[in-house]
Scaffold this motif. Structure first.
Motif, short mmCIF file in Angstrom:
data_model
loop_
_atom_site.label_atom_id
_atom_site.label_comp_id
_atom_site.label_asym_id
_atom_site.label_seq_id
_atom_site.Cartn_x
_atom_site.Cartn_y
_atom_site.Cartn_z
N VAL A 1 30.89 34.72 39.95
CA VAL A 1 32.02 34.71 40.85
C VAL A 1 31.58 35.35 42.16
O VAL A 1 31.05 36.45 42.17
CB VAL A 1 33.22 35.50 40.26
CG1 VAL A 1 34.33 35.61 41.26
CG2 VAL A 1 33.70 34.83 39.00
N LEU A 2 31.81 34.68 43.28
CA LEU A 2 31.43 35.19 44.59
C LEU A 2 32.67 35.76 45.25
O LEU A 2 33.69 35.10 45.36
CB LEU A 2 30.84 34.06 45.43
CG LEU A 2 30.25 34.43 46.77
CD1 LEU A 2 29.09 35.42 46.56
CD2 LEU A 2 29.72 33.19 47.47
N GLN A 3 32.57 37.03 45.66
CA GLN A 3 33.73 37.68 46.26
C GLN A 3 33.25 38.46 47.47
O GLN A 3 32.40 39.33 47.36
CB GLN A 3 34.38 38.61 45.24
CG GLN A 3 35.68 39.22 45.72
CD GLN A 3 36.34 40.02 44.62
OE1 GLN A 3 35.69 40.57 43.75
NE2 GLN A 3 37.65 40.08 44.66
N GLY B 1 31.20 37.69 49.83
CA GLY B 1 29.78 37.60 50.06
C GLY B 1 28.92 38.30 49.03
O GLY B 1 27.70 38.36 49.18
N LYS B 2 29.49 38.85 47.98
CA LYS B 2 28.74 39.55 46.95
C LYS B 2 28.90 38.83 45.62
O LYS B 2 29.94 38.25 45.34
CB LYS B 2 29.25 40.99 46.79
CG LYS B 2 29.10 41.84 48.02
CD LYS B 2 29.66 43.23 47.76
CE LYS B 2 29.61 44.07 49.02
NZ LYS B 2 30.21 45.38 48.82
N CYS B 3 27.85 38.88 44.80
CA CYS B 3 27.95 38.30 43.46
C CYS B 3 28.58 39.32 42.52
O CYS B 3 28.31 40.52 42.62
CB CYS B 3 26.58 37.92 42.94
SG CYS B 3 25.88 36.52 43.82
N GLN B 4 29.42 38.87 41.65
CA GLN B 4 30.12 39.74 40.72
C GLN B 4 30.16 39.07 39.35
O GLN B 4 30.36 37.87 39.25
CB GLN B 4 31.55 39.97 41.22
CG GLN B 4 32.39 40.82 40.33
CD GLN B 4 33.83 40.94 40.86
OE1 GLN B 4 34.19 40.31 41.83
NE2 GLN B 4 34.61 41.75 40.21
N VAL B 5 29.94 39.84 38.30
CA VAL B 5 30.02 39.31 36.94
C VAL B 5 31.49 39.16 36.58
O VAL B 5 32.28 40.10 36.74
CB VAL B 5 29.32 40.27 35.95
CG1 VAL B 5 29.49 39.78 34.53
CG2 VAL B 5 27.86 40.42 36.30
N PRO B 6 31.92 37.98 36.10
CA PRO B 6 33.33 37.79 35.72
C PRO B 6 33.72 38.76 34.61
O PRO B 6 32.92 39.08 33.74
CB PRO B 6 33.39 36.35 35.23
CG PRO B 6 32.18 35.70 35.77
CD PRO B 6 31.14 36.76 35.91
N ASN C 1 38.47 35.93 35.06
CA ASN C 1 38.03 37.16 35.70
C ASN C 1 38.97 38.34 35.43
O ASN C 1 39.41 39.03 36.34
CB ASN C 1 37.84 36.94 37.20
CG ASN C 1 37.00 38.03 37.83
OD1 ASN C 1 36.18 38.66 37.16
ND2 ASN C 1 37.21 38.27 39.11
#
Length: 138
Positions: A1-3, A5-10, A55
């Protein structure tokens, strides 16, 4: 999941309950991100429902739980949030006027039994109590 401009683990969804407006509280177990689960409606309701997990948030996918005309409770959507309303048995074709539940005020709620399902004819209650007893708004 892109939030932003940063990548985040759902995130997965923890166990809990999902109130379905004008319907039931669907209790569910923990769910993995991207999955769905099917549920039978709780006692006092007719139908089935599918909930999904995205998420960390549980959301309704499909289905409907309609309140039967037997004694029970249902959730009624109001401008300032949902209210749980307790009701007695309603005979087919009859209407039932209910006072606004504790923590709210207004003209009340009018329910009708049509084909063993409850229809909300009107709901005019405003939530007056937002903080738990003993706390205050700061």
């Amino acid at each position: 999941v892109l939030q932003s401009g940063k990548c985040q683990v759902p995130k997965d969804c923890p166990a809990g309950g999902k109130p379905l407006l004008e319907a039931a509280l669907i209790e569910h177990g923990s769910m993995l991100h991207g999955t769905t689960q099917s549920f039978s409606c709780p006692q006092g309701f007719n139908g089935s429902y599918v909930l999904g997990c995205r998420n960390g948030a549980v959301y309704p996918v499909t289905g409907m739980c309609s309140a039967s005309c037997e004694t029970g409770s249902l959730w009624v959507d109001q401008v300032d949030g949902p209210l749980e309303v307790q009701h007695s048995k309603i005979q087919p074709g009859q209407t039932l006027n209910i006072f606004c539940p504790e923590g709210s005020a207004g003209q009340g709620i009018k329910l009708q039994c049509v084909n063993d399902y409850i229809t909300i004819l009107s709901a005019e209650c405003t939530i007056t109590k937002r903080c738990p007893e003993g706390s205050q708004t700061v």
